[in-house]
Design a protein around this motif. Structure first.
Motif, PDB file in Angstrom:
ATOM      1  N   PRO A  14       0.826  -1.213   0.000  1.00  0.00           N
ATOM      2  CA  PRO A  14       0.000   0.000   0.000  1.00  0.00           C
ATOM      3  C   PRO A  14       0.856   1.257   0.000  1.00  0.00           C
ATOM      4  O   PRO A  14       2.024   1.242   0.411  1.00  0.00           O
ATOM      5  CB  PRO A  14      -0.804  -0.118   1.292  1.00  0.00           C
ATOM      6  CG  PRO A  14      -0.016  -1.023   2.154  1.00  0.00           C
ATOM      7  CD  PRO A  14       0.730  -1.951   1.232  1.00  0.00           C
ATOM      8  N   ASP A  15       0.285   2.346  -0.460  1.00  0.00           N
ATOM      9  CA  ASP A  15       0.953   3.639  -0.494  1.00  0.00           C
ATOM     10  C   ASP A  15       1.236   4.093   0.934  1.00  0.00           C
ATOM     11  O   ASP A  15       0.331   4.194   1.760  1.00  0.00           O
ATOM     12  CB  ASP A  15       0.058   4.649  -1.203  1.00  0.00           C
ATOM     13  CG  ASP A  15       0.757   5.963  -1.481  1.00  0.00           C
ATOM     14  OD1 ASP A  15       1.862   6.186  -0.951  1.00  0.00           O
ATOM     15  OD2 ASP A  15       0.201   6.766  -2.244  1.00  0.00           O
ATOM     16  N   ALA A  16       2.483   4.374   1.230  1.00  0.00           N
ATOM     17  CA  ALA A  16       2.881   4.747   2.586  1.00  0.00           C
ATOM     18  C   ALA A  16       2.427   6.161   2.958  1.00  0.00           C
ATOM     19  O   ALA A  16       2.490   6.538   4.123  1.00  0.00           O
ATOM     20  CB  ALA A  16       4.396   4.631   2.735  1.00  0.00           C
ATOM     21  N   ARG A  17       1.967   6.939   1.974  1.00  0.00           N
ATOM     22  CA  ARG A  17       1.520   8.297   2.288  1.00  0.00           C
ATOM     23  C   ARG A  17       0.157   8.311   2.965  1.00  0.00           C
ATOM     24  O   ARG A  17      -0.240   9.319   3.531  1.00  0.00           O
ATOM     25  CB  ARG A  17       1.451   9.141   1.019  1.00  0.00           C
ATOM     26  CG  ARG A  17       2.830   9.453   0.455  1.00  0.00           C
ATOM     27  CD  ARG A  17       2.692  10.208  -0.813  1.00  0.00           C
ATOM     28  NE  ARG A  17       2.188   9.300  -1.843  1.00  0.00           N
ATOM     29  CZ  ARG A  17       2.119   9.615  -3.131  1.00  0.00           C
ATOM     30  NH1 ARG A  17       2.482  10.782  -3.548  1.00  0.00           N
ATOM     31  NH2 ARG A  17       1.672   8.741  -3.994  1.00  0.00           N
ATOM     32  N   LEU A  18      -0.584   7.207   2.894  1.00  0.00           N
ATOM     33  CA  LEU A  18      -1.907   7.131   3.509  1.00  0.00           C
ATOM     34  C   LEU A  18      -1.921   6.083   4.606  1.00  0.00           C
ATOM     35  O   LEU A  18      -1.333   5.016   4.458  1.00  0.00           O
ATOM     36  CB  LEU A  18      -2.959   6.747   2.463  1.00  0.00           C
ATOM     37  CG  LEU A  18      -3.167   7.716   1.322  1.00  0.00           C
ATOM     38  CD1 LEU A  18      -4.098   7.108   0.292  1.00  0.00           C
ATOM     39  CD2 LEU A  18      -3.716   9.023   1.833  1.00  0.00           C
ATOM     40  N   THR A  19      -2.607   6.378   5.679  1.00  0.00           N
ATOM     41  CA  THR A  19      -2.779   5.390   6.733  1.00  0.00           C
ATOM     42  C   THR A  19      -3.844   4.389   6.305  1.00  0.00           C
ATOM     43  O   THR A  19      -4.588   4.624   5.339  1.00  0.00           O
ATOM     44  CB  THR A  19      -3.213   6.074   8.044  1.00  0.00           C
ATOM     45  OG1 THR A  19      -4.501   6.652   7.857  1.00  0.00           O
ATOM     46  CG2 THR A  19      -2.210   7.137   8.482  1.00  0.00           C
ATOM     47  N   ALA A  20      -3.960   3.314   7.021  1.00  0.00           N
ATOM     48  CA  ALA A  20      -4.976   2.303   6.714  1.00  0.00           C
ATOM     49  C   ALA A  20      -6.373   2.904   6.846  1.00  0.00           C
ATOM     50  O   ALA A  20      -7.265   2.614   6.038  1.00  0.00           O
ATOM     51  CB  ALA A  20      -4.820   1.101   7.633  1.00  0.00           C
ATOM     52  N   ALA A  21      -6.582   3.748   7.841  1.00  0.00           N
ATOM     53  CA  ALA A  21      -7.889   4.381   8.031  1.00  0.00           C
ATOM     54  C   ALA A  21      -8.221   5.323   6.876  1.00  0.00           C
ATOM     55  O   ALA A  21      -9.370   5.386   6.424  1.00  0.00           O
ATOM     56  CB  ALA A  21      -7.927   5.143   9.351  1.00  0.00           C
ATOM     57  N   GLN A  22      -7.236   6.057   6.372  1.00  0.00           N
ATOM     58  CA  GLN A  22      -7.460   6.945   5.242  1.00  0.00           C
ATOM     59  C   GLN A  22      -7.788   6.156   3.975  1.00  0.00           C
ATOM     60  O   GLN A  22      -8.676   6.536   3.212  1.00  0.00           O
ATOM     61  CB  GLN A  22      -6.248   7.841   5.008  1.00  0.00           C
ATOM     62  CG  GLN A  22      -6.081   8.914   6.067  1.00  0.00           C
ATOM     63  CD  GLN A  22      -4.758   9.645   5.940  1.00  0.00           C
ATOM     64  OE1 GLN A  22      -3.743   9.063   5.563  1.00  0.00           O
ATOM     65  NE2 GLN A  22      -4.783  10.930   6.260  1.00  0.00           N
ATOM     66  N   ARG A  23      -7.081   5.044   3.764  1.00  0.00           N
ATOM     67  CA  ARG A  23      -7.372   4.193   2.592  1.00  0.00           C
ATOM     68  C   ARG A  23      -8.778   3.618   2.701  1.00  0.00           C
ATOM     69  O   ARG A  23      -9.526   3.577   1.722  1.00  0.00           O
ATOM     70  CB  ARG A  23      -6.349   3.065   2.475  1.00  0.00           C
ATOM     71  CG  ARG A  23      -5.039   3.495   1.861  1.00  0.00           C
ATOM     72  CD  ARG A  23      -4.177   2.302   1.493  1.00  0.00           C
ATOM     73  NE  ARG A  23      -3.897   1.413   2.602  1.00  0.00           N
ATOM     74  CZ  ARG A  23      -2.935   1.594   3.486  1.00  0.00           C
ATOM     75  NH1 ARG A  23      -2.138   2.641   3.397  1.00  0.00           N
ATOM     76  NH2 ARG A  23      -2.740   0.720   4.453  1.00  0.00           N
ATOM     77  N   ARG A  24      -9.170   3.183   3.891  1.00  0.00           N
ATOM     78  CA  ARG A  24     -10.506   2.635   4.091  1.00  0.00           C
ATOM     79  C   ARG A  24     -11.563   3.707   3.835  1.00  0.00           C
ATOM     80  O   ARG A  24     -12.570   3.465   3.179  1.00  0.00           O
ATOM     81  CB  ARG A  24     -10.629   2.069   5.507  1.00  0.00           C
ATOM     82  CG  ARG A  24     -11.909   1.325   5.775  1.00  0.00           C
ATOM     83  CD  ARG A  24     -11.937   0.625   7.130  1.00  0.00           C
ATOM     84  NE  ARG A  24     -11.373   1.377   8.239  1.00  0.00           N
ATOM     85  CZ  ARG A  24     -10.179   1.142   8.797  1.00  0.00           C
ATOM     86  NH1 ARG A  24      -9.423   0.160   8.348  1.00  0.00           N
ATOM     87  NH2 ARG A  24      -9.754   1.875   9.810  1.00  0.00           N
ATOM     88  N   ARG A  25     -11.332   4.915   4.336  1.00  0.00           N
ATOM     89  CA  ARG A  25     -12.274   6.017   4.121  1.00  0.00           C
ATOM     90  C   ARG A  25     -12.397   6.354   2.639  1.00  0.00           C
ATOM     91  O   ARG A  25     -13.496   6.592   2.137  1.00  0.00           O
ATOM     92  CB  ARG A  25     -11.849   7.242   4.919  1.00  0.00           C
ATOM     93  CG  ARG A  25     -12.782   8.422   4.755  1.00  0.00           C
ATOM     94  CD  ARG A  25     -12.495   9.470   5.818  1.00  0.00           C
ATOM     95  NE  ARG A  25     -13.141  10.725   5.529  1.00  0.00           N
ATOM     96  CZ  ARG A  25     -14.451  10.948   5.630  1.00  0.00           C
ATOM     97  NH1 ARG A  25     -15.243   9.982   6.019  1.00  0.00           N
ATOM     98  NH2 ARG A  25     -14.958  12.123   5.342  1.00  0.00           N
ATOM     99  N   LEU A  26     -11.292   6.378   1.925  1.00  0.00           N
ATOM    100  CA  LEU A  26     -11.340   6.641   0.480  1.00  0.00           C
ATOM    101  C   LEU A  26     -12.136   5.555  -0.238  1.00  0.00           C
ATOM    102  O   LEU A  26     -12.904   5.850  -1.154  1.00  0.00           O
ATOM    103  CB  LEU A  26      -9.930   6.739  -0.094  1.00  0.00           C
ATOM    104  CG  LEU A  26      -9.166   8.006   0.259  1.00  0.00           C
ATOM    105  CD1 LEU A  26      -7.715   7.882  -0.174  1.00  0.00           C
ATOM    106  CD2 LEU A  26      -9.814   9.212  -0.381  1.00  0.00           C
TER     107      LEU A  26
END
Length: 116
Positions: A14-26
């Motif tokens: 996964p892209d390290a610029r986003l947290t897991a919570a941010q990826r889930r929200r997106l």
């Protein structure tokens, strides 16, 4: 084995610029926009996101899931209109502009929001 086989079966990082919570929200925002495009109601979108057993028709108007679904749709529309560049720049700008403090590293991360 061919190199095409090993490339196709390599694990995706996964892209390290986003947290897991941010990826889930997106991901939730994209699913909300897909539902909107299919003319689904907000209640139907919420059922798809959170599951039928967490939602009831009787409590829908005061439900936290309703407000979360509305925010996800709103933020998804903002992202489509103008937010993609901000998403890609979010972490990179912070790393480039903030010099590393002297001394030992602190084990905490700054909080970031995708949209302002």
């Amino acid at each position: 084995m061919s190199s095409a086989f090993t490339i196709a079966h390599r694990q995706h990082l996964p892209d390290a610029r986003l947290t897991a919570a941010q990826r889930r929200r997106l991901g939730h925002m994209l699913r909300c926009l897909d539902g909107r495009e299919e003319h689904a109601s907000h209640f139907e979108v919420a059922i798809a996101l959170f599951g039928r057993r967490l939602l009831s028709t009787a409590d829908w108007h005061d439900s936290a899931f309703r407000y979360q679904t509305l925010r996800l749709v709103r933020d998804g529309l903002k992202m489509v209109e103008r937010g993609y560049r901000q998403l890609l720049r979010a972490r990179r700008l912070i790393r480039e502009t903030a010099p590393a403090p002297p001394g030992p590293r602190v084990a905490c991360r700054p909080r970031h929001t995708i949209l302002k």
